[in-house]
Write an enzyme that holds these catalytic residues in place. Structure first.
Site, mmCIF file in Angstrom:
data_model
loop_
_atom_site.group_PDB
_atom_site.id
_atom_site.type_symbol
_atom_site.label_atom_id
_atom_site.label_comp_id
_atom_site.label_asym_id
_atom_site.label_seq_id
_atom_site.Cartn_x
_atom_site.Cartn_y
_atom_site.Cartn_z
ATOM 1 N N GLU A 101 -30.757 -12.616 45.330
ATOM 2 C CA GLU A 101 -29.736 -11.809 46.585
ATOM 3 C C GLU A 101 -29.512 -10.434 46.634
ATOM 4 O O GLU A 101 -30.310 -9.888 46.115
ATOM 5 C CB GLU A 101 -28.385 -12.607 45.332
ATOM 6 C CG GLU A 101 -26.984 -12.310 46.274
ATOM 7 C CD GLU A 101 -26.164 -12.506 47.329
ATOM 8 O OE1 GLU A 101 -27.334 -11.718 48.424
ATOM 9 O OE2 GLU A 101 -25.862 -13.005 47.955
ATOM 10 N N ASP A 105 -21.484 -7.267 45.033
ATOM 11 C CA ASP A 105 -20.714 -6.425 44.809
ATOM 12 C C ASP A 105 -19.306 -7.441 43.983
ATOM 13 O O ASP A 105 -19.599 -7.623 42.584
ATOM 14 C CB ASP A 105 -19.943 -6.365 46.208
ATOM 15 C CG ASP A 105 -19.236 -5.672 46.490
ATOM 16 O OD1 ASP A 105 -19.014 -5.027 46.036
ATOM 17 O OD2 ASP A 105 -19.776 -5.219 47.325
ATOM 18 N N LYS A 133 -23.742 -3.581 42.812
ATOM 19 C CA LYS A 133 -23.430 -2.473 42.936
ATOM 20 C C LYS A 133 -21.779 -2.215 41.851
ATOM 21 O O LYS A 133 -21.170 -3.125 40.796
ATOM 22 C CB LYS A 133 -21.868 -2.793 43.868
ATOM 23 C CG LYS A 133 -21.845 -2.573 45.055
ATOM 24 C CD LYS A 133 -20.699 -2.580 46.202
ATOM 25 C CE LYS A 133 -21.752 -1.439 47.391
ATOM 26 N NZ LYS A 133 -20.112 -1.856 48.402
ATOM 27 N N VAL A 156 -23.320 0.428 51.029
ATOM 28 C CA VAL A 156 -24.549 1.036 51.062
ATOM 29 C C VAL A 156 -25.401 -0.285 51.843
ATOM 30 O O VAL A 156 -25.349 -1.101 52.621
ATOM 31 C CB VAL A 156 -25.820 0.643 49.517
ATOM 32 C CG1 VAL A 156 -25.151 1.957 49.216
ATOM 33 C CG2 VAL A 156 -25.597 0.105 48.736
ATOM 34 N N ASP A 162 -26.752 -4.497 55.495
ATOM 35 C CA ASP A 162 -26.482 -4.004 57.205
ATOM 36 C C ASP A 162 -25.029 -3.818 57.707
ATOM 37 O O ASP A 162 -24.282 -3.956 56.021
ATOM 38 C CB ASP A 162 -26.139 -5.424 57.675
ATOM 39 C CG ASP A 162 -25.137 -6.691 57.383
ATOM 40 O OD1 ASP A 162 -24.528 -6.697 56.895
ATOM 41 O OD2 ASP A 162 -24.175 -7.024 58.424
HETATM 42 C C1 PRP Z 1 -23.569 -9.638 51.064
HETATM 43 C C2 PRP Z 1 -24.168 -9.659 50.364
HETATM 44 C C3 PRP Z 1 -23.817 -10.798 49.566
HETATM 45 C C4 PRP Z 1 -22.236 -10.371 49.625
HETATM 46 C C5 PRP Z 1 -22.177 -9.713 48.450
HETATM 47 O O1 PRP Z 1 -23.553 -10.269 52.571
HETATM 48 O O2 PRP Z 1 -25.356 -10.155 50.857
HETATM 49 O O3 PRP Z 1 -24.291 -12.272 49.958
HETATM 50 O O4 PRP Z 1 -22.341 -9.817 50.281
HETATM 51 O O5 PRP Z 1 -20.928 -9.451 48.008
HETATM 52 P P1 PRP Z 1 -20.047 -10.066 46.877
HETATM 53 O O6 PRP Z 1 -20.986 -10.085 45.692
HETATM 54 O O7 PRP Z 1 -18.768 -9.385 46.837
HETATM 55 O O8 PRP Z 1 -19.546 -11.801 47.122
HETATM 56 P P2 PRP Z 1 -22.370 -10.576 53.671
HETATM 57 O O9 PRP Z 1 -21.665 -12.076 53.549
HETATM 58 O O10 PRP Z 1 -22.678 -9.362 54.228
HETATM 59 O O11 PRP Z 1 -23.832 -11.146 54.682
HETATM 60 P P3 PRP Z 1 -25.681 -10.525 55.451
HETATM 61 O O12 PRP Z 1 -25.850 -11.433 53.558
HETATM 62 O O13 PRP Z 1 -25.320 -11.745 56.132
HETATM 63 O O14 PRP Z 1 -25.491 -9.533 55.245
#
Ligand code: PRP
Length: 183
Positions: A101, A105, A133, A156, A162
């Protein structure tokens, strides 16, 4: 070092920091998984950059597959809603799975994914998080076995991360200027 993007306030992990983080994680995984042929599960989209580098830092046989989930959409806050957009093509049963991953977060995404993958009876399942984070008074819903770096509780971007699908191609991790997402 290449010039910093004008939308980035400051760099938190430079290209060199990232190289060191990923090669040390690759070394640890290679030691822990010698003869286990781990299946690296990259969580799209964000983890594709990290996974590509991590795979090349692993010196023992391993394979890769991809899952796409969505929790943030185009916004800036985790919604807690996890949607499977693409499932694995590989059978997980009996495999040593490492979920890769880009950022942890709330941990909700990974907590959901690990539960789902566990129900498919892997021999083992661990998490390799490139970044976690640092949120005051908050423990993420899962504990990764491998953690690359801690990043501040700010927006970030870069190295796969992104904002509204932009900045994934930045070779470093930086804090996005707040005026970019409050525009
Ligand atoms: C982001 C990141 C993780 C998730 C983390 O993905 O890549 O998968 O959020 O957040 P959490 O720990 O609060 O669940 P996102 O849904 O933005 O998709 P992406 O990977 O396509 O950017």
């Amino acid at each position: 070092m290449a010039e910093v993007h004008p939308d980035v306030e400051s760099v938190v992990l430079s290209e060199e920091d990232i190289r060191l983080i990923v090669s040390s994680m690759g070394r640890r995984i290679s030691e822990d998984y010698a003869d286990k042929n781990p299946l690296i599960v990259a969580v799209l989209r964000g983890a594709f950059v990290f996974t590509a580098d991590l795979m090349r830092a692993i010196t023992v046989p391993c394979s890769v597959d991809f899952m796409a989930v969505s929790s943030y959409g185009d916004g800036i806050k985790s919604s807690g809603v996890v949607r499977i957009v693409k499932d694995l093509d590989t059978k997980v049963e009996g495999r040593h799975v490492i979920v890769a991953e880009d950022i942890l977060d709330s941990g909700l995404t990974l907590s959901y994914l690990v539960k789902l993958l566990r129900s498919r009876k892997p021999a083992s399942i661990e998490i390799a998080a490139f970044s976690v984070k640092d949120i005051p008074n908050h423990a993420p819903a899962v504990t990764p076995r491998y953690v690359g770096a801690h990043v501040p509780d700010a927006f970030v971007v870069g190295y796969g991360l992104d904002y509204a699908e932009r900045y994934r191609n930045l070779p470093y991790v930086g804090i996005l200027k707040s005026e970019v997402y409050s525009r």
